[in-house]
Design a protein around this motif. Structure first.
Motif, PDB file in Angstrom:
ATOM      1  N   PHE A 202      -4.176   5.734  -1.780  1.00 13.34           N
ATOM      2  CA  PHE A 202      -3.081   4.773  -1.736  1.00 13.34           C
ATOM      3  C   PHE A 202      -2.264   4.987  -0.464  1.00 13.34           C
ATOM      4  N   SER A 203      -1.452   3.988  -0.157  1.00 13.25           N
ATOM      5  CA  SER A 203      -0.465   4.115   0.916  1.00 13.25           C
ATOM      6  C   SER A 203       0.906   3.963   0.280  1.00 13.25           C
ATOM      7  N   MET A 204       1.929   4.516   0.907  1.00 16.62           N
ATOM      8  CA  MET A 204       3.260   4.535   0.309  1.00 16.62           C
ATOM      9  C   MET A 204       3.836   3.133   0.108  1.00 16.62           C
ATOM     10  N   ASP A 205       3.411   2.159   0.925  1.00 11.20           N
ATOM     11  CA  ASP A 205       3.948   0.812   0.739  1.00 11.20           C
ATOM     12  C   ASP A 205       3.357   0.134  -0.503  1.00 11.20           C
ATOM     13  N   GLU A 206       2.395   0.788  -1.152  1.00 15.66           N
ATOM     14  CA  GLU A 206       1.835   0.261  -2.397  1.00 15.66           C
ATOM     15  C   GLU A 206       2.524   0.856  -3.627  1.00 15.66           C
ATOM     16  N   ILE A 207       3.474   1.773  -3.411  1.00 14.13           N
ATOM     17  CA  ILE A 207       4.115   2.490  -4.510  1.00 14.13           C
ATOM     18  C   ILE A 207       5.541   1.997  -4.714  1.00 14.13           C
ATOM     19  N   ARG A 208       5.869   1.649  -5.967  1.00 16.32           N
ATOM     20  CA  ARG A 208       7.247   1.334  -6.329  1.00 16.32           C
ATOM     21  C   ARG A 208       7.832   2.553  -7.045  1.00 16.32           C
ATOM     22  N   ILE A 209       8.953   3.046  -6.537  1.00 23.11           N
ATOM     23  CA  ILE A 209       9.586   4.255  -7.079  1.00 23.11           C
ATOM     24  C   ILE A 209      10.891   3.876  -7.762  1.00 23.11           C
ATOM     25  N   GLU A 210      11.032   4.278  -9.032  1.00 21.24           N
ATOM     26  CA  GLU A 210      12.252   4.013  -9.787  1.00 21.24           C
ATOM     27  C   GLU A 210      12.783   5.334 -10.340  1.00 21.24           C
ATOM     28  N   VAL A 211      14.089   5.493 -10.319  1.00 19.84           N
ATOM     29  CA  VAL A 211      14.717   6.693 -10.883  1.00 19.84           C
ATOM     30  C   VAL A 211      15.633   6.275 -12.020  1.00 19.84           C
ATOM     31  N   MET A 212      15.778   7.159 -13.003  1.00 11.20           N
ATOM     32  CA  MET A 212      16.583   6.841 -14.183  1.00 11.20           C
ATOM     33  C   MET A 212      17.044   8.136 -14.830  1.00 11.20           C
ATOM     34  N   VAL A 222      20.900  16.114 -19.956  1.00 12.29           N
ATOM     35  CA  VAL A 222      20.446  14.778 -20.305  1.00 12.29           C
ATOM     36  C   VAL A 222      21.539  13.745 -20.031  1.00 12.29           C
ATOM     37  N   ASN A 223      21.128  12.615 -19.405  1.00 15.53           N
ATOM     38  CA  ASN A 223      22.005  11.481 -19.137  1.00 15.53           C
ATOM     39  C   ASN A 223      23.138  11.804 -18.155  1.00 15.53           C
ATOM     40  N   LYS A 224      23.125  12.961 -17.520  1.00 15.30           N
ATOM     41  CA  LYS A 224      24.140  13.304 -16.519  1.00 15.30           C
ATOM     42  C   LYS A 224      23.687  12.889 -15.119  1.00 15.30           C
ATOM     43  N   THR A 225      22.412  13.078 -14.835  1.00  9.91           N
ATOM     44  CA  THR A 225      21.894  12.752 -13.511  1.00  9.91           C
ATOM     45  C   THR A 225      20.636  11.897 -13.645  1.00  9.91           C
ATOM     46  N   GLU A 226      20.321  11.155 -12.608  1.00 14.02           N
ATOM     47  CA  GLU A 226      19.117  10.327 -12.605  1.00 14.02           C
ATOM     48  C   GLU A 226      17.942  11.169 -12.099  1.00 14.02           C
ATOM     49  N   SER A 227      17.417  12.015 -12.994  1.00 16.10           N
ATOM     50  CA  SER A 227      16.347  12.932 -12.597  1.00 16.10           C
ATOM     51  C   SER A 227      14.963  12.416 -12.949  1.00 16.10           C
ATOM     52  N   ALA A 228      14.880  11.488 -13.909  1.00 16.20           N
ATOM     53  CA  ALA A 228      13.572  10.963 -14.308  1.00 16.20           C
ATOM     54  C   ALA A 228      13.045  10.008 -13.238  1.00 16.20           C
ATOM     55  N   VAL A 229      11.718  10.020 -13.076  1.00 17.91           N
ATOM     56  CA  VAL A 229      11.081   9.215 -12.030  1.00 17.91           C
ATOM     57  C   VAL A 229       9.924   8.417 -12.632  1.00 17.91           C
ATOM     58  N   ARG A 230       9.808   7.158 -12.224  1.00 21.37           N
ATOM     59  CA  ARG A 230       8.669   6.328 -12.606  1.00 21.37           C
ATOM     60  C   ARG A 230       8.035   5.749 -11.348  1.00 21.37           C
ATOM     61  N   LEU A 231       6.740   5.961 -11.210  1.00 16.25           N
ATOM     62  CA  LEU A 231       5.984   5.437 -10.073  1.00 16.25           C
ATOM     63  C   LEU A 231       5.042   4.340 -10.562  1.00 16.25           C
ATOM     64  N   THR A 232       4.907   3.291  -9.784  1.00 16.73           N
ATOM     65  CA  THR A 232       3.970   2.218 -10.107  1.00 16.73           C
ATOM     66  C   THR A 232       3.100   1.943  -8.888  1.00 16.73           C
ATOM     67  N   HIS A 233       1.783   2.043  -9.084  1.00 14.14           N
ATOM     68  CA  HIS A 233       0.843   1.682  -8.019  1.00 14.14           C
ATOM     69  C   HIS A 233       0.595   0.185  -8.148  1.00 14.14           C
ATOM     70  N   ILE A 234       1.202  -0.602  -7.274  1.00 21.02           N
ATOM     71  CA  ILE A 234       1.246  -2.056  -7.415  1.00 21.02           C
ATOM     72  C   ILE A 234      -0.152  -2.689  -7.469  1.00 21.02           C
ATOM     73  N   PRO A 235      -1.120  -2.315  -6.633  1.00 24.68           N
ATOM     74  CA  PRO A 235      -2.434  -2.981  -6.675  1.00 24.68           C
ATOM     75  C   PRO A 235      -3.159  -2.832  -8.004  1.00 24.68           C
ATOM     76  N   THR A 236      -3.012  -1.687  -8.664  1.00 24.25           N
ATOM     77  CA  THR A 236      -3.749  -1.445  -9.910  1.00 24.25           C
ATOM     78  C   THR A 236      -2.881  -1.533 -11.154  1.00 24.25           C
ATOM     79  N   GLY A 237      -1.556  -1.452 -10.981  1.00 24.86           N
ATOM     80  CA  GLY A 237      -0.669  -1.455 -12.131  1.00 24.86           C
ATOM     81  C   GLY A 237      -0.550  -0.115 -12.831  1.00 24.86           C
ATOM     82  N   VAL A 238      -1.148   0.920 -12.278  1.00 25.92           N
ATOM     83  CA  VAL A 238      -1.057   2.250 -12.865  1.00 25.92           C
ATOM     84  C   VAL A 238       0.372   2.754 -12.766  1.00 25.92           C
TER      85      VAL A 238
END
Length: 346
Positions: A202-212, A222-238
């Motif tokens: 993959f290339s980094m421009d294919e990755i959507r990074i979300e923090v929560m 818990v719920n004090k800092t946005e430490s959780a991370v979700r990555l989405t590989h846009i071409p495959t939806g993984v």
């Protein structure tokens, strides 16, 4: 002839041919030994009817020895030399275990399986590290992710992907009735940050990074800092979510590791399916929805349904050491399938 080729070869094409000759030396040696053994067997067979009893006895002993040697050469030596070397031999394994049908009994068996793989790793001199684990208050584990690092770990464990079924009497079952539960296992190639194959995944421009903010156990964090991370590989939806580590940086690093592993697994699975497009009955070996193995506690029996192997050694298998016999059988079956593919495409 070989020395002449060595002296005269100088162009890139010649060097490639020389390399091929060098690589084929073990196969040529094995073939010469097999022909030699075959000829010796034919000569020995003529002595089996010799009028001298002592000569017949010697011939019978020699005949048995030669037959065993030739069978070993055909069933073990030739497949090992003909099957192309694995391109994933250096990779460790990232194993994901999830409880299936069976409720709490499924979670208890998942805990047993996790220990089984940890013990196998110790016996194989691999290193097992639990990345995440969701323990239940009632006992057992709902799901877990474990890294197993060491040469050959992925190649050995990739066949564990699928549905594992257990048949046993739960400790809470007063009537002694046997319950059937399942655990789903997914084995991914463990991709490290330094692996050279990462760039092509993959290339980094294919990755959507979300923090929560993280959820679940964790005290004041818990719920004090946005430490959780979700990555989405846009071409495959993984999609990969990670919140088990204490910092956003650590969770992001773990998430990228899992993402690399999942994308590499998709790549390897796609290559398998492409190679076996004309042999649809073999594609099912990569089907993770298929029941691959049954652990029957009442009969002390473990059956791997893909290769029809049944072992009356459930305790030894759950201790980790006995599992190696099943893995060896699966490896042998894979080598035979590869050889069949090669012959059918020749």
């Amino acid at each position: 002839m070989y020395s002449q080729l060595t002296e005269e070869m100088s162009t890139p094409s010649d060097i490639a041919k020389l390399k091929m000759l060098k690589e084929s030396e073990p196969l040529q040696h094995a073939w010469d030994e097999w022909v030699k053994g075959r000829d010796a067997l034919q000569e020995t067979s003529e002595l089996l009817s010799d009028p001298d009893p002592s000569m017949r006895a010697l011939a019978t002993e020699e005949y048995t020895s030669l037959t065993d040697h030739l069978n070993t050469t055909v069933t073990q030596t030739f497949p090992q030399l003909l099957v192309p070397p694995s391109t994933t031999v250096q990779l460790g394994a990232l194993m994901e275990l999830k409880s299936g049908v069976g409720g709490s009994e499924s979670s208890l068996f998942l805990a047993d399986m996790l220990r089984m793989y940890q013990r196998l790793a110790n016996a194989s001199r691999w290193k097992a590290h639990i990345v995440s684990k969701n323990d239940l208050e009632t006992g057992g584990i709902k799901d877990a992710v474990v890294e197993i690092k060491g040469e050959g770990a992925y190649d050995a464990l990739r066949w564990e992907s699928g549905v594992h079924r257990v048949q046993r009497v739960p400790a809470t079952e007063a009537s002694g009735r046997v319950h059937t539960s399942t655990v789903a296992v997914v084995v991914l190639p463990l991709m490290e940050e330094t692996d050279g194959q990462n760039d092509e995944l993959f290339s980094m421009d294919e990755i959507r990074i979300e923090v929560m903010r993280a959820r679940g156990a964790g005290g004041q964090h818990v719920n004090k800092t946005e430490s959780a991370v979700r990555l989405t590989h846009i071409p495959t939806g993984v999609t990969v979510s990670m919140q088990d580590e204490r910092s956003q940086h650590q969770n992001k690093r773990r998430a990228f590791q899992v993402l690399r592993s999942r994308l590499m697994d998709r790549k390897l699975t796609r290559e398998i399916e492409e190679r076996r497009a004309t042999r649809l009955n073999l594609v099912r070996t990569a089907d993770r929805s298929e029941k691959i193995r049954t652990y029957n506690y009442a009969q002390d029996r473990v059956t791997d349904h893909r290769i029809g192997l049944t072992l009356m050694n459930l305790t030894g298998i759950m201790e980790g050491g006995g599992l190696q016999d099943i893995l060896d059988g699966l490896k042998k079956n894979h080598e035979e399938e590869v050889m069949e593919d090669m012959l059918s495409s020749a």
